[in-house]
Write a protein that holds these residues in place. Structure first.
Motif, PDB file in Angstrom:
ATOM      1  N   MET A  17       0.843  -1.206   0.000  1.00 51.06           N
ATOM      2  CA  MET A  17       0.000   0.000   0.000  1.00 51.06           C
ATOM      3  C   MET A  17       0.869   1.243   0.000  1.00 51.06           C
ATOM      4  N   SER A  18       0.352   2.281  -0.480  1.00 51.27           N
ATOM      5  CA  SER A  18       1.094   3.529  -0.546  1.00 51.27           C
ATOM      6  C   SER A  18       0.452   4.557   0.365  1.00 51.27           C
ATOM      7  N   THR A  19       1.257   5.143   1.199  1.00 52.86           N
ATOM      8  CA  THR A  19       0.739   6.208   2.052  1.00 52.86           C
ATOM      9  C   THR A  19       1.665   7.395   1.916  1.00 52.86           C
ATOM     10  N   GLU A  20       1.794   7.857   0.693  1.00 49.43           N
ATOM     11  CA  GLU A  20       2.626   9.020   0.476  1.00 49.43           C
ATOM     12  C   GLU A  20       1.803  10.245   0.845  1.00 49.43           C
ATOM     13  N   PRO A  21       2.299  11.014   1.771  1.00 51.87           N
ATOM     14  CA  PRO A  21       1.486  12.131   2.265  1.00 51.87           C
ATOM     15  C   PRO A  21       1.368  13.255   1.250  1.00 51.87           C
ATOM     16  N   ARG A  73      -9.728  -0.768   2.578  1.00 48.61           N
ATOM     17  CA  ARG A  73      -8.652  -0.265   1.715  1.00 48.61           C
ATOM     18  C   ARG A  73      -7.306  -0.452   2.426  1.00 48.61           C
ATOM     19  N   HIS A 117      -5.318  -2.822   2.453  1.00 55.84           N
ATOM     20  CA  HIS A 117      -5.196  -4.118   3.127  1.00 55.84           C
ATOM     21  C   HIS A 117      -3.792  -4.678   2.930  1.00 55.84           C
ATOM     22  N   MET A 118      -3.092  -4.880   4.029  1.00 58.49           N
ATOM     23  CA  MET A 118      -1.789  -5.546   3.995  1.00 58.49           C
ATOM     24  C   MET A 118      -1.975  -6.905   4.639  1.00 58.49           C
TER      25      MET A 118
END
Lengths: 241, 241
Positions: free
Chosen positions: A1-5, A219, A221-222
């Motif tokens: 998953m990507s959590t680029e701020p 969303r 989901h890891m």
């Protein structure tokens, strides 16, 4: 998953001018320390709006709450409780509830199982973590095994408690999105023969009922594959140190 | 680990007669809804003492807070921040802070990394969960990779931000027990070539300083072996769905 701020580092940037509507809906009117009125403002050096006491300066922070519970396995079956209280009275759930101060997540999960199902358990391993931002909760659910004397009965918050074979789980009568999602993944893992560790976010449509079909999506989901963990409904399957 | 509950299902049973000392120390004097005085009592049907409003009936529950952060990897090195604020000003830490309402744990961890280190990251997988009951906190730390443009600098809460090779991590100048424990396990996992998923409880001696040597122990450590996860300081290594 990507959590680029984003530039602000936030999923949703704070409005520059007004506090967000969800914050304004929180009933935080008076200072819990001195009883003076609180005001919504941005303290010096803070990006966020806070409820701040105009008299003593106390900041009434609002943080997500942890809900902890167990997927209790016994002889290939899973323990569920039918809720005696709202919300979702009459529907089935995993034993779970708000974590208290002064306890660990695993101890809280065992305590909730004791309170709701009069069942002693051995906590085996964490299984799922679900953030539910719209209601400010994070669920942590553990795999657990029923422990001696291997008995259970309805606690004060349950109408009945029962063991269900995987194929008999009443998916159309489950109480919460987190429970429904967790049990579906648990059965997937049982079929695959390997437990995974699940982490993700449940987005609910604001104002929807707790288990309204289509009212939520998962969303980010890891699913971490575990090594050396043989998935059987009663086996421990993980390394304990 | 075993978490077989006592008769009450609690790690420490609540005193029958008086509210526990730690609860009495919480400054919860007035109702945040109506401003009336709160009283410590056991509401009907509850096992626990609560701060209850004598006027409107509001219950001021106190729950553990989530602290979220990242172990940021870049080119085999790990990003640490030297704290510009108390507690532990001048000591090194992983970027982490209190989770806010309206965000997920992973988004909160990325936000804290942005605020403290001006670093954009891609969150890879959960790595460690530590309950610290004596301070009412639960830490959730993720593995993350520095993301484009691969830059970092001191945020307002940091004196400096730097990348450390595993052998250069300043273990004698780390800020918090959770950070120290997490980094030790992280290096163990790097050496072993496989990341695990860690879950446990940090017991601190009440009143001890945040990183006082010998002031804390880890108990109920569960280390879940991950399958198919090759531990390199920059690799993703987990299945993403």
């Amino acid at each position: 998953m990507s959590t680029e701020p984003t530039a602000s580092g936030h999923e949703a940037a704070s409005p520059a001018v007004d506090p967000p509507a969800w914050l304004q809906r929180i009933k935080s009117n008076y200072c819990r320390v001195c009883g003076s009125p609180l005001k919504l403002l941005k303290p010096d050096g803070e990006r966020e709006w806070r409820h701040v006491c105009g008299s003593c300066g106390y900041v009434d922070y609002h943080n997500p709450k942890l809900v902890v519970g167990c997927i209790v396995e016994h002889e290939g079956k899973i323990l569920l409780c039918r809720r005696a209280i709202e919300p979702c009275r009459g529907l089935w759930t995993l034993p779970a509830g708000f974590m208290e101060l002064n306890e660990s997540t695993a101890a809280g999960a065992a305590r909730e199982t004791w309170e709701e199902a009069n069942a002693a358990v051995k906590v085996l391993a964490p299984y799922a973590h679900w953030d539910i931002p719209v209601i400010g909760q994070a669920y942590i659910l553990f795999r657990a095994a029923l422990a001696p004397p291997y008995t259970f009965s309805s606690g004060s918050e349950s109408l009945e408690v029962a063991l269900f074979a995987p194929e008999s789980i009443p998916f159309d009568q489950l109480a919460f999105s987190s429970v429904s999602i967790t049990l579906r993944l648990y059965l997937e893992d049982l079929r695959a023969g390997t437990f995974r560790l699940h982490h993700g976010v449940i987005d609910k449509r604001p104002g929807s009922q707790p288990n309204d079909p289509g009212a939520f999506v998962v969303r980010d989901h890891m699913a971490l594959e575990l090594g050396g963990a043989s998935a059987t409904a009663a086996g421990p399957g993980v390394q304990e140190q």
